[in-house]
Design a protein around this motif. Structure first.
Motif, PDB file in Angstrom:
ATOM      1  N   ASN A  12       0.928  -1.166   0.056  1.00  0.00           N
ATOM      2  CA  ASN A  12       0.130  -0.040   0.087  1.00  0.00           C
ATOM      3  C   ASN A  12       0.842   1.304  -0.012  1.00  0.00           C
ATOM      4  O   ASN A  12       0.359   2.300  -0.361  1.00  0.00           O
ATOM      5  CB  ASN A  12      -0.997  -0.032   1.203  1.00  0.00           C
ATOM      6  CG  ASN A  12      -1.941  -1.013   1.186  1.00  0.00           C
ATOM      7  OD1 ASN A  12      -2.289  -1.579  -0.028  1.00  0.00           O
ATOM      8  ND2 ASN A  12      -2.269  -1.551   2.361  1.00  0.00           N
ATOM      9  N   ARG A  13       2.047   1.338   0.495  1.00  0.00           N
ATOM     10  CA  ARG A  13       2.769   2.334   0.518  1.00  0.00           C
ATOM     11  C   ARG A  13       3.400   2.760  -0.980  1.00  0.00           C
ATOM     12  O   ARG A  13       3.400   1.982  -2.008  1.00  0.00           O
ATOM     13  CB  ARG A  13       4.112   2.232   1.327  1.00  0.00           C
ATOM     14  CG  ARG A  13       4.184   1.710   2.720  1.00  0.00           C
ATOM     15  CD  ARG A  13       3.218   2.783   3.508  1.00  0.00           C
ATOM     16  NE  ARG A  13       4.040   3.925   3.845  1.00  0.00           N
ATOM     17  CZ  ARG A  13       4.925   4.392   4.918  1.00  0.00           C
ATOM     18  NH1 ARG A  13       4.639   3.043   5.707  1.00  0.00           N
ATOM     19  NH2 ARG A  13       5.526   5.257   4.970  1.00  0.00           N
ATOM     20  N   GLU A  14       3.405   4.055  -1.073  1.00  0.00           N
ATOM     21  CA  GLU A  14       3.749   4.757  -2.458  1.00  0.00           C
ATOM     22  C   GLU A  14       5.216   4.449  -2.713  1.00  0.00           C
ATOM     23  O   GLU A  14       6.123   4.563  -1.898  1.00  0.00           O
ATOM     24  CB  GLU A  14       3.601   6.083  -2.403  1.00  0.00           C
ATOM     25  CG  GLU A  14       2.079   6.747  -2.100  1.00  0.00           C
ATOM     26  CD  GLU A  14       2.076   8.261  -1.858  1.00  0.00           C
ATOM     27  OE1 GLU A  14       2.870   8.863  -2.281  1.00  0.00           O
ATOM     28  OE2 GLU A  14       1.199   8.689  -1.001  1.00  0.00           O
ATOM     29  N   SER A  15       5.528   3.895  -4.083  1.00  0.00           N
ATOM     30  CA  SER A  15       6.692   3.377  -4.270  1.00  0.00           C
ATOM     31  C   SER A  15       7.817   4.383  -4.467  1.00  0.00           C
ATOM     32  O   SER A  15       8.946   4.318  -4.183  1.00  0.00           O
ATOM     33  CB  SER A  15       6.926   2.477  -5.569  1.00  0.00           C
ATOM     34  OG  SER A  15       5.965   1.295  -5.358  1.00  0.00           O
ATOM     35  N   ASN A  16       7.324   5.375  -5.004  1.00  0.00           N
ATOM     36  CA  ASN A  16       8.320   6.861  -4.939  1.00  0.00           C
ATOM     37  C   ASN A  16       8.993   7.161  -3.472  1.00  0.00           C
ATOM     38  O   ASN A  16      10.174   7.444  -3.439  1.00  0.00           O
ATOM     39  CB  ASN A  16       7.490   8.018  -5.405  1.00  0.00           C
ATOM     40  CG  ASN A  16       6.571   8.494  -4.552  1.00  0.00           C
ATOM     41  OD1 ASN A  16       5.560   7.590  -4.016  1.00  0.00           O
ATOM     42  ND2 ASN A  16       6.181   9.783  -4.650  1.00  0.00           N
ATOM     43  N   GLU A  18       9.289   5.033  -0.966  1.00  0.00           N
ATOM     44  CA  GLU A  18      10.064   3.514  -0.581  1.00  0.00           C
ATOM     45  C   GLU A  18      11.200   3.732  -1.489  1.00  0.00           C
ATOM     46  O   GLU A  18      12.499   3.383  -0.746  1.00  0.00           O
ATOM     47  CB  GLU A  18       8.995   2.256  -1.221  1.00  0.00           C
ATOM     48  CG  GLU A  18       7.782   1.999  -0.319  1.00  0.00           C
ATOM     49  CD  GLU A  18       7.805   2.181   0.967  1.00  0.00           C
ATOM     50  OE1 GLU A  18       8.489   1.446   1.713  1.00  0.00           O
ATOM     51  OE2 GLU A  18       7.420   3.157   1.691  1.00  0.00           O
ATOM     52  N   LYS A 278       5.674   9.176  -9.826  1.00  0.00           N
ATOM     53  CA  LYS A 278       4.691   8.296  -9.850  1.00  0.00           C
ATOM     54  C   LYS A 278       5.277   7.030 -10.190  1.00  0.00           C
ATOM     55  O   LYS A 278       5.285   6.904 -11.553  1.00  0.00           O
ATOM     56  CB  LYS A 278       3.692   8.679 -10.896  1.00  0.00           C
ATOM     57  CG  LYS A 278       3.061  10.005 -10.685  1.00  0.00           C
ATOM     58  CD  LYS A 278       2.246  10.228  -9.551  1.00  0.00           C
ATOM     59  CE  LYS A 278       1.727  11.730  -9.392  1.00  0.00           C
ATOM     60  NZ  LYS A 278       0.834  11.742  -7.898  1.00  0.00           N
ATOM     61  N   ASN A 280       4.929   2.755  -9.195  1.00  0.00           N
ATOM     62  CA  ASN A 280       4.151   1.571  -8.459  1.00  0.00           C
ATOM     63  C   ASN A 280       4.979   0.449  -8.867  1.00  0.00           C
ATOM     64  O   ASN A 280       4.581  -0.236  -9.922  1.00  0.00           O
ATOM     65  CB  ASN A 280       2.736   1.543  -8.953  1.00  0.00           C
ATOM     66  CG  ASN A 280       2.089   0.508  -7.972  1.00  0.00           C
ATOM     67  OD1 ASN A 280       2.378   0.084  -7.073  1.00  0.00           O
ATOM     68  ND2 ASN A 280       0.739   0.178  -8.376  1.00  0.00           N
ATOM     69  N   LYS A 282       6.203  -3.497  -6.884  1.00  0.00           N
ATOM     70  CA  LYS A 282       6.412  -3.880  -5.620  1.00  0.00           C
ATOM     71  C   LYS A 282       7.747  -4.277  -5.043  1.00  0.00           C
ATOM     72  O   LYS A 282       8.072  -4.090  -3.816  1.00  0.00           O
ATOM     73  CB  LYS A 282       5.580  -5.375  -5.921  1.00  0.00           C
ATOM     74  CG  LYS A 282       5.535  -6.076  -4.729  1.00  0.00           C
ATOM     75  CD  LYS A 282       4.643  -7.637  -4.840  1.00  0.00           C
ATOM     76  CE  LYS A 282       4.901  -8.464  -3.485  1.00  0.00           C
ATOM     77  NZ  LYS A 282       3.992  -9.491  -3.763  1.00  0.00           N
ATOM     78  N   ASN A 285       9.157  -1.869  -2.822  1.00  0.00           N
ATOM     79  CA  ASN A 285       8.443  -1.562  -1.554  1.00  0.00           C
ATOM     80  C   ASN A 285       9.276  -2.743  -0.874  1.00  0.00           C
ATOM     81  O   ASN A 285       9.329  -2.670   0.513  1.00  0.00           O
ATOM     82  CB  ASN A 285       6.987  -1.761  -1.750  1.00  0.00           C
ATOM     83  CG  ASN A 285       6.203  -0.648  -2.480  1.00  0.00           C
ATOM     84  OD1 ASN A 285       7.013   0.364  -3.076  1.00  0.00           O
ATOM     85  ND2 ASN A 285       4.946  -0.928  -2.582  1.00  0.00           N
TER      86      ASN A 285
END
Length: 357
Positions: A12-16, A18, A278, A280, A282, A285
């Motif tokens: 759920n956390r924003e990959s940017n 992370e 922007k 996304n 996995k 993360n």
């Protein structure tokens, strides 16, 4: 929070953000790769372009720490940290100190001479003492983080209740006066510098700025963030030239000064830069979730004395590879520590932490 481990948080956390965690930890590792190298002093004192370059990179660890506190404030303002999460972080830090100490004793028992001959050296002795006091010396960041996070509910309440314009003025004026005072106290008398208690003030300001940005969802344009990032690095280069070429003074070394204002400016610029991305993914993360383990494993009194003898950038000093080696080594160390953290967490650390909390 800075460090998240649960699977749902990874998704759920924003990959940017992370990705920014990973970049910040790589900055810390680059700083240690240079600063803990046995030949650091000689590499940054010959006045060459290479020495100026290494000097300018030696403070990246502080930039990374500022980024971590910006991220922490950014998220904590809307979602307070749980005491259980802080307890798990402290327990993990303590367990890794014990495990690293046991590993050193194992090497000693099998006759590893490097450990045996240096068992009473400053570095190794310091690590064993840290086992009984896991909030000091090498892991100053962890203790600073826990202290500020314990106070974070009060800090968040202040940021929320004070009007936006007043809080903005307070952060700008107080931050300016603090960094100015830090410089002047060093100038007048190094004994009075703010690198002790002032470390908490430094990162408290950064945390509050992150909370302010998170509360009001502030963003800057790409162009503005790039300009400020380039501007802060140019100041860093100029500062490094002054230290290396003109002997500006060891008290002003970029790697040893916690309250250097360019650390904060560069960190803030990079933070806004990543807010605009922007992404996304996995895998980002997942890798970012091991940043705490990477920090704990690579940055102990024992690790620092031996790790950078293996990943020794000095052997490339007279080659163009010196401009790339710190970054390559940082990536390799991050990946190795990630794998080790994964194994240790599965086998013992997470089980003990869950049992005790």
């Amino acid at each position: 929070m800075i460090f998240m481990r649960k699977e749902e948080n990874r998704l759920n956390r924003e990959s940017n953000i992370e990705l920014l965690r990973i970049v910040a930890m790589l900055m810390v590792i680059v700083c240690h790769c240079i600063g803990w190298n046995p030949y650091f002093s000689s590499m940054t004192q010959d006045g060459s372009v290479r020495s100026i370059f290494l000097e300018s990179l030696s403070g990246l660890g502080k930039v990374g720490v500022h980024i971590f506190f910006l991220i922490s404030g950014y998220f904590t303002i809307l979602k307070p940290v749980k005491a259980k999460s802080l307890a798990k972080i402290w327990i993990k830090g303590y367990l890794y100190k014990v495990l690293i100490a046991l590993f050193a004793f194992t090497l000693l028992a099998v006759g590893y001479t490097s450990i045996r001959d240096n068992i009473f050296s400053e570095g190794v002795t310091m690590h064993f003492l840290e086992v009984f006091n896991p909030t000091t010396t090498e892991w100053w960041f962890l203790s600073t983080y826990i202290i500020i996070m314990v106070a974070s509910p009060f800090i968040a309440n202040v940021v929320k209740k004070v009007k936006r314009a007043k809080m903005k003025r307070f952060l700008i004026i107080f931050g300016f006066l603090f960094y100015l005072a830090s410089f002047l106290f060093r100038l007048e008398d190094p004994i009075l510098n703010f690198d002790g208690f002032g470390t908490y003030i430094t990162y408290l300001i950064t945390f509050m700025v992150g909370a302010y940005i998170g509360l009001y969802k502030i963003k800057l344009s790409h162009q503005t963030t790039y300009i400020w990032a380039i501007f802060s690095y140019l100041i860093t280069l100029a500062w490094s030239i002054a230290v290396v070429k003109f002997g500006f003074g060891t008290g002003y070394r970029y790697d040893t000064w916690n309250n250097h204002f360019t650390h904060f400016i560069m960190a803030l610029s990079i933070f806004f830069m990543f807010l605009n991305l922007k992404i996304n993914m996995k895998i980002i993360n997942v890798l970012a979730s091991y940043s705490l383990g990477v920090y704990l494993l690579h940055n102990s009194a024992l690790s620092n004395r031996y790790l950078w003898k293996v990943f020794d950038i000095h052997i490339f000093y007279n080659s163009y590879l010196i401009y790339f080696a710190p970054f390559i080594f940082a990536v390799v160390v991050y990946l190795l520590c990630t794998m080790l953290d994964y194994v240790l967490s599965k086998i013992i650390v997470n089980r003990v932490a869950n049992l005790l909390t």
